[in-house]
Design an enzyme around this catalytic site. Structure first.
Site, short mmCIF file in Angstrom:
data_model
loop_
_atom_site.label_atom_id
_atom_site.label_comp_id
_atom_site.label_asym_id
_atom_site.label_seq_id
_atom_site.Cartn_x
_atom_site.Cartn_y
_atom_site.Cartn_z
CG ASP A 58 8.90 4.00 3.24
OD1 ASP A 58 9.49 3.40 2.31
OD2 ASP A 58 8.01 3.47 3.92
NE ARG B 209 -19.00 17.11 -9.72
CZ ARG B 209 -19.48 16.13 -10.48
NH1 ARG B 209 -18.65 15.37 -11.16
NH2 ARG B 209 -20.78 15.92 -10.54
NE ARG C 262 2.85 -6.41 1.55
CZ ARG C 262 3.46 -5.27 1.19
NH1 ARG C 262 4.64 -4.99 1.66
NH2 ARG C 262 2.87 -4.41 0.39
CG ASP D 204 10.52 -0.31 6.11
OD1 ASP D 204 9.73 -0.98 5.41
OD2 ASP D 204 10.16 0.59 6.88
CB SER E 155 -12.08 23.06 -10.15
OG SER E 155 -10.90 23.39 -10.85
NE ARG F 259 2.71 -2.50 -5.10
CZ ARG F 259 2.09 -3.05 -4.04
NH1 ARG F 259 1.85 -2.33 -2.97
NH2 ARG F 259 1.73 -4.29 -4.06
CB SER G 247 12.52 -6.76 2.04
OG SER G 247 11.23 -6.62 1.52
N GLY H 281 6.15 -5.15 -1.34
CA GLY H 281 5.36 -4.57 -2.44
C GLY H 281 6.23 -4.38 -3.67
NE ARG I 130 21.84 -8.91 -19.69
CZ ARG I 130 21.11 -8.37 -20.64
NH1 ARG I 130 21.27 -7.09 -20.95
NH2 ARG I 130 20.22 -9.10 -21.29
CB THR J 125 9.46 0.64 -1.55
OG1 THR J 125 8.23 1.29 -1.18
CG2 THR J 125 10.60 1.42 -0.92
CB ILE J 126 5.96 3.18 -5.25
CG1 ILE J 126 4.87 2.77 -4.25
CG2 ILE J 126 6.02 2.26 -6.44
CD1 ILE J 126 3.46 3.01 -4.79
CG ASP J 127 5.33 3.54 0.15
OD1 ASP J 127 4.61 3.77 -0.82
OD2 ASP J 127 4.99 2.80 1.10
NE ARG K 190 2.50 -0.26 4.39
CZ ARG K 190 2.45 -1.50 4.03
NH1 ARG K 190 1.33 -2.16 4.13
NH2 ARG K 190 3.50 -2.11 3.56
O1 F6P Z 1 4.83 -0.99 -1.31
C1 F6P Z 1 4.34 0.04 -0.58
C2 F6P Z 1 2.84 0.11 -0.69
O2 F6P Z 1 2.47 0.31 -2.03
C3 F6P Z 1 2.24 1.16 0.21
O3 F6P Z 1 2.25 2.45 -0.34
C4 F6P Z 1 0.86 0.60 0.42
O4 F6P Z 1 0.33 1.08 1.63
C5 F6P Z 1 1.10 -0.87 0.48
O5 F6P Z 1 2.27 -1.12 -0.26
C6 F6P Z 1 -0.02 -1.72 -0.04
O6 F6P Z 1 0.32 -3.06 0.10
P1 F6P Z 1 -0.49 -4.27 -0.50
O7 F6P Z 1 -0.28 -4.27 -1.98
O8 F6P Z 1 0.08 -5.48 0.15
O9 F6P Z 1 -1.93 -4.04 -0.17
#
Ligand code: F6P
Length: 327
Positions: free
Chosen positions: A133, A166, A75, A106, A219, A260, A108, A14, A28, A129-131, A175
């Site tokens: 993790d 609300r 991927r 991970d 809310s 992302r 990759s 991702g 560079r 990765t944005i996660d 995920r």
């Molecule tokens: O890169 C991590 C991530 O953004 C997760 O947070 C998310 O579950 C997943 O990728 C989504 O992947 P894709 O863009 O392949 O649907």
């Protein structure tokens, strides 16, 4: 000592904001040490297909501020096969590439490790990765930007939530990990945060929402990580609350892939620049199978295997802070 003259760089898995800044840094740093640099398009898939491009210092002008990745990403299923990896290796040899920098998560890194084991090919990982993790770094490239994006979006949702009295369920990415949910939740002042690492049960959420109402809140916002383990998706959660607490009018917002994209934050640009320099320098020192990362604002290295297997732990203190803040 093996002479490292040509280094390839790719982005994989991702995408995340700051990947371009990391590519720029690798390119560079190679130029600085008078080494050749090759970009591989679409991660491992491009390696299998020989989709390479020569990158010079000027090839990466004006990309530090750009989201996404100029090298594209993928991927690759084919790289999971021995034949695929063999094709990839032959392409690297054909182009006289001596070492590889993989910017990704991970999945990759797992590919990189298998590749190194099979072909003894030098590799260094940069966590992108944005996660967030990944073990061995307090921050992955893109996490900070994704947090800012999520907080900005939740702030906007708060405006409408408050106007209509609300309850909003906001799903954020992650995920397997709750880093975005927990940090964006605290940053945006969420009443409840549901993350995969800590399933406290739905009863607790109902109790907390009941208390909020009683205490005068009109809310509320519940931030839910994509991979939360409550057993209900975000829409089912909203239905569940409306059924059990009829006072509440609930709505759902799934932030999705907008998290992302976008220009990387200054933090991510600086992080990417620092990690790229270190990755190239490690390869020039004949180091391999390491991931570069950040700890206590210092660039450190971790074995790739450890980075993949080390798991991740959520900050319990931040969970406690969130509890106190949502009184
Ligand atoms: O890169 C991590 C991530 O953004 C997760 O947070 C998310 O579950 C997943 O990728 C989504 O992947 P894709 O863009 O392949 O649907």
């Amino acid at each position: 000592m093996k002479n490292i003259n040509k280094i390839a760089v790719m982005t994989s898995g991702g995408d995340s904001p700051g990947m371009n800044a990391a590519i720029r840094s690798v390119v560079r740093t190679c130029a600085y040490y008078q080494k050749d640099c090759i970009g591989i398009y679409r991660g491992y898939q491009g390696m299998i297909e020989g989709d390479f491009v020569e990158l010079k210092a000027r090839s990466v002008n004006n990309i530090i501020n750009k989201g996404g990745t100029i090298l594209k990403t993928a991927r690759s299923k084919e790289f999971r096969t021995k034949e695929g990896r063999e094709k990839a290796f032959l392409n690297l040899k054909k182009h006289e590439i001596d070492a590889l920098v993989v910017i990704g998560g991970d999945g990759s890194f797992t590919g990189a490790l298998v590749f190194n084991t099979e072909f003894n090919f030098p590799i260094i990982g940069i966590p992108g990765t944005i996660d967030n993790d990944i073990f061995g770094t307090s921050h992955t490239i893109g996490f900070d930007t994704a947090l800012n994006t999520a907080v900005e979006a939740i702030d906007k949702i708060r405006d409408t939530a408050s106007s209509h009295n609300r309850l909003f369920f906001v799903e954020v990415m992650g995920r397997d990990a709750g880093f975005i949910a927990l940090n964006a939740g605290v940053g945006a002042g969420a009443e409840e945060i549901l993350i995969p690492e800590e399933n406290l049960g739905l009863e607790r959420m109902l109790e907390s929402l009941k208390k909020s109402r009683k205490s005068g809140k009109s809310s509320s916002i519940v931030v839910v990580a994509e991979g939360d383990k409550s057993g209900k998706n975000v829409f089912e959660l909203a239905d569940y609350v409306e059924k059990n607490l009829p006072d509440y009018e609930a709505r759902v917002s799934v932030l999705g892939h907008m998290q992302r994209g976008g220009a990387p934050s200054c933090f991510d640009r600086v992080l990417a620049s620092r990690l790229g320099v270190k990755a190239v320098e490690l390869l020039l020192e004949n180091k391999t199978n390491l991931m570069v990362g950040l700890r206590n604002n210092e660039v450190i290295t971790t074995g790739i295997k450890e980075a993949i297997k080390g798991g991740h732990t959520i900050d319990k203190e931040l969970l406690r802070v969130s509890d106190i803040m949502s009184i």
